[in-house]
Design an enzyme around this catalytic site. Structure first.
Site, PDB file in Angstrom:
ATOM      1  N   PHE A  93      -5.715  21.282 -24.060  1.00 58.31           N
ATOM      2  CA  PHE A  93      -6.326  20.327 -24.517  1.00 58.31           C
ATOM      3  C   PHE A  93      -7.567  20.312 -23.994  1.00 58.31           C
ATOM      4  O   PHE A  93      -7.914  21.123 -23.081  1.00 58.31           O
ATOM      5  CB  PHE A  93      -5.903  18.766 -23.978  1.00 58.31           C
ATOM      6  CG  PHE A  93      -6.325  17.597 -24.527  1.00 58.31           C
ATOM      7  CD1 PHE A  93      -6.518  17.388 -25.729  1.00 58.31           C
ATOM      8  CD2 PHE A  93      -6.927  16.854 -23.694  1.00 58.31           C
ATOM      9  CE1 PHE A  93      -7.161  16.095 -26.190  1.00 58.31           C
ATOM     10  CE2 PHE A  93      -7.705  15.795 -23.781  1.00 58.31           C
ATOM     11  CZ  PHE A  93      -7.755  15.280 -25.371  1.00 58.31           C
ATOM     12  N   ASP A  94      -8.731  19.542 -24.659  1.00 58.07           N
ATOM     13  CA  ASP A  94     -10.058  19.978 -24.150  1.00 58.07           C
ATOM     14  C   ASP A  94     -10.341  19.479 -22.737  1.00 58.07           C
ATOM     15  O   ASP A  94     -11.003  20.073 -21.991  1.00 58.07           O
ATOM     16  CB  ASP A  94     -11.203  19.110 -25.007  1.00 58.07           C
ATOM     17  CG  ASP A  94     -10.981  17.646 -25.030  1.00 58.07           C
ATOM     18  OD1 ASP A  94     -10.042  16.907 -24.527  1.00 58.07           O
ATOM     19  OD2 ASP A  94     -11.726  16.962 -25.731  1.00 58.07           O
ATOM     20  N   HIS A 133     -18.667  15.868 -27.018  1.00 58.18           N
ATOM     21  CA  HIS A 133     -18.602  14.876 -28.023  1.00 58.18           C
ATOM     22  C   HIS A 133     -18.395  13.450 -27.674  1.00 58.18           C
ATOM     23  O   HIS A 133     -18.874  12.705 -28.256  1.00 58.18           O
ATOM     24  CB  HIS A 133     -17.229  15.308 -28.825  1.00 58.18           C
ATOM     25  CG  HIS A 133     -15.851  15.440 -27.773  1.00 58.18           C
ATOM     26  ND1 HIS A 133     -15.837  16.390 -26.866  1.00 58.18           N
ATOM     27  CD2 HIS A 133     -14.934  14.383 -27.408  1.00 58.18           C
ATOM     28  CE1 HIS A 133     -14.684  16.049 -26.067  1.00 58.18           C
ATOM     29  NE2 HIS A 133     -14.049  15.024 -26.522  1.00 58.18           N
ATOM     30  N   ASP A 188       1.936  20.707 -19.823  1.00 59.06           N
ATOM     31  CA  ASP A 188       1.589  19.259 -20.147  1.00 59.06           C
ATOM     32  C   ASP A 188       2.367  18.422 -21.010  1.00 59.06           C
ATOM     33  O   ASP A 188       2.589  18.663 -22.303  1.00 59.06           O
ATOM     34  CB  ASP A 188       0.129  19.602 -20.837  1.00 59.06           C
ATOM     35  CG  ASP A 188      -0.708  18.435 -21.347  1.00 59.06           C
ATOM     36  OD1 ASP A 188       0.013  17.029 -21.333  1.00 59.06           O
ATOM     37  OD2 ASP A 188      -1.850  18.258 -21.385  1.00 59.06           O
ATOM     38  N   LYS A 197       0.245   8.372 -23.002  1.00 60.73           N
ATOM     39  CA  LYS A 197       0.946   8.554 -24.121  1.00 60.73           C
ATOM     40  C   LYS A 197       2.391   8.358 -24.261  1.00 60.73           C
ATOM     41  O   LYS A 197       2.572   6.964 -24.459  1.00 60.73           O
ATOM     42  CB  LYS A 197       0.522  10.258 -24.615  1.00 60.73           C
ATOM     43  CG  LYS A 197      -0.823  10.424 -25.174  1.00 60.73           C
ATOM     44  CD  LYS A 197      -1.582  10.725 -23.918  1.00 60.73           C
ATOM     45  CE  LYS A 197      -3.201  11.385 -24.329  1.00 60.73           C
ATOM     46  NZ  LYS A 197      -4.076  11.472 -23.397  1.00 60.73           N
ATOM     47  N   TYR A 250       0.634  -1.352  -0.063  1.00 65.50           N
ATOM     48  CA  TYR A 250       0.099  -0.105  -0.009  1.00 65.50           C
ATOM     49  C   TYR A 250       0.756   1.167   0.064  1.00 65.50           C
ATOM     50  O   TYR A 250       0.480   2.260  -0.639  1.00 65.50           O
ATOM     51  CB  TYR A 250      -0.965  -0.018   1.096  1.00 65.50           C
ATOM     52  CG  TYR A 250      -1.940   1.088   1.258  1.00 65.50           C
ATOM     53  CD1 TYR A 250      -3.185   0.550   0.603  1.00 65.50           C
ATOM     54  CD2 TYR A 250      -1.721   2.312   1.517  1.00 65.50           C
ATOM     55  CE1 TYR A 250      -4.223   1.668   0.476  1.00 65.50           C
ATOM     56  CE2 TYR A 250      -2.688   3.289   1.510  1.00 65.50           C
ATOM     57  CZ  TYR A 250      -3.887   2.934   0.879  1.00 65.50           C
ATOM     58  OH  TYR A 250      -4.942   4.050   1.122  1.00 65.50           O
ATOM     59  N   ALA A 284       2.282  15.201 -21.940  1.00 66.30           N
ATOM     60  CA  ALA A 284       1.571  13.959 -22.349  1.00 66.30           C
ATOM     61  C   ALA A 284       2.526  13.479 -23.495  1.00 66.30           C
ATOM     62  O   ALA A 284       2.763  12.278 -23.601  1.00 66.30           O
ATOM     63  CB  ALA A 284       0.301  14.110 -22.978  1.00 66.30           C
TER      64      ALA A 284
END
Ligand code: F0G
Length: 453
Positions: free
Chosen positions: A126-127, A444, A211, A254, A74, A213
């Site tokens: 990004f969205d 979307h 970001d 990614k 844990y 990614a």
């Protein structure tokens, strides 16, 4: 003109997953059942899935081996140490928090910093980043540099950003660099632009968020086109980039080369304490976030593999191959190509379908109907708005062909190219769509459509 070749895959295939193409009639039925929203298709009804490159890649034998050795304690597990050591080396941050995926990092950071009425300036949110800012009263503004030198079309427009900062200094919450710039085509940001953004942030005493990614893909472009292939240690370039950020958010689905995972990294001790509270409330104990020990072990290996040159030559080469071949048959692809996807300009592909009838959605549906290919619309379905009963379109009507990492071969890409040729020579089955059901955020994912003729 030199012929563009598909690079040989730098791996052999050790395990296979069957895929098949349903008959066209059935594909039409599936589309209708899905309310013409490809997110509602079952993956078994899809032949080539280019919906996303996120969490859809194949892991290496070293990653699978690491999974078997995962430590599921844990707290303070060995898997955590492996992950921390790699993430700390890359980012230079003392405080590293694993999370279950990228948007969890966004949700946490934008809950603990002040977002109410604050403006965040980015090369391209990004969205989910945008939604996490806007749902907390913030304002997300994209300022991509339209005049940037190719291929660095992902750059932030420094001059416009500085102008906005000078006008509204008290309301600015920070600068955000998305590497690569997914919203504007998966295009990279140059090292020079990253340094300039850092200087701008420091000059005005603003935090710089990154970001990361797709940082490895961004690094490849820097190495090839900005550093002219100098040296071969791409990890070092990644490290330099991360040093400029105060806060790093990563969807590891990614360039972490894993199917699930993410991280949030900060330098500030006070911020780290606040994050810890939120993390424990929502994700889990700080040494596992929302992840299993084995996930952290696989991520530690995947992060390093993503920066290996033979892998990146193949990865970006595959995108380049698809992009070039589509361009050759006069498909209006966004120029230049990015690192993870090819974007098609659906407004040019279907000039007779106006933005309010969603040309991107029509093209995405046609690609499925004709070839079992699943793609995603990045246009007015995703970013369009209704304000006081008036339709406000997205800046562009795109369809994204995102390529999963280490999954498809050249013959799969050739199938995609053939299907585009068919779709180009055929009339679309409808003249546009009307949205019949939608959520206020990220519509979307769940919208229902009805064909209009
Ligand atoms: N940032 C960028 C640049 C992304 O592309 C994504 C996800 C996220 C953050 C959120 O990460 O999905 O792990 O929560 N992009 C996927 C895509 C969904 O298809 O482009 P997540």
């Amino acid at each position: 003109m030199t012929e563009i070749m598909h690079p040989p895959e730098p791996f052999k295939i050790k395990m296979t997953e069957p895929i098949w193409l349903l008959p066209r009639k059935q594909r039409y039925e599936k589309l209708k059942e899905a309310h013409y929203n490809l997110f509602f298709l079952r993956s078994r009804d899809v032949f080539i899935d280019l919906l996303t490159d996120s969490g859809t890649g194949a892991m290496s034998q070293d990653q699978w081996a690491a999974m078997l050795l995962g430590d599921e304690a844990y707290a303070g597990a060995r898997s955590w140490e492996e992950f921390y050591s790699v993430a700390n080396d890359l980012t230079g941050c003392e405080h590293i928090f694993p999370v279950h995926q990228g948007r969890a990092a966004e949700r946490i950071i934008f809950s603990v910093v002040d977002t109410d009425g604050k403006i965040f300036i980015s090369n391209g949110h990004f969205d989910t980043t945008r939604a996490n800012i806007e749902s907390r009263g913030g304002i997300a503004i994209d300022l991509p540099d339209e005049n940037a030198k190719s291929p660095f079309k992902g750059n932030l427009d420094i001059a416009r950003a500085e102008e906005l900062i000078k006008q509204k200094r008290d309301r600015i919450g920070g600068l955000i660099l998305t590497l690569t710039n997914n919203t504007f085509g998966g295009v990279p940001v140059s090292l020079e632009n990253i340094r300039q953004t850092y200087e701008l942030a420091k000059k005005h005493d603003l935090p710089l968020y990154m970001d990361i990614a797709r940082i490895a893909e961004n690094v490849y472009f820097i190495w090839k086109y900005e550093l002219n292939e100098e040296g071969d240690d791409l990890w070092e370039i990644g490290k330099e980039i991360c040093r400029y950020a105060d806060v790093l958010m990563m969807s590891a689905k990614k360039d972490g080369l894993v199917n699930m995972g993410g991280m949030l990294c900060v330098r500030d001790d006070t911020l780290a304490e606040q994050i810890k509270i939120d993390l424990i409330l929502g994700e889990g104990f700080p040494t596992y976030g929302g992840l299993a020990g084995r996930d952290l072990s696989a991520l530690a290996v995947g992060l390093k593999e993503a920066f290996q040159l033979p892998y990146l030559e193949y990865r970006i080469g595959q995108v380049r191959y698809l992009w070039h071949r589509l361009k050759e048959i006069e498909i209006p692809v966004l120029k230049p190509h990015g690192g993870h996807a090819v974007y098609v300009d659906a407004a040019k592909f279907y000039p007779d379908i106006p933005p309010e009838k969603y040309p991107g959605q029509v093209l995405a549906c046609m690609l499925y109907l004709e070839g079992g290919i699943r793609t995603v619309e990045i246009g007015s379905v995703m970013f369009g708005k209704e304000e006081n009963g008036k339709f406000i379109p997205a800046p562009k009507e795109l369809v994204r062909l995102a390529i999963p990492r280490r999954i498809y071969t050249q013959s799969h890409m050739d199938h995609v190219i053939r299907v585009f040729e068919q779709v180009k020579n055929k009339e679309s089955f409808c003249k546009g769509f009307r949205i019949t059901k939608a959520m206020p955020y990220l519509r979307h994912f769940t919208a229902h459509f009805e064909p209009v003729n």
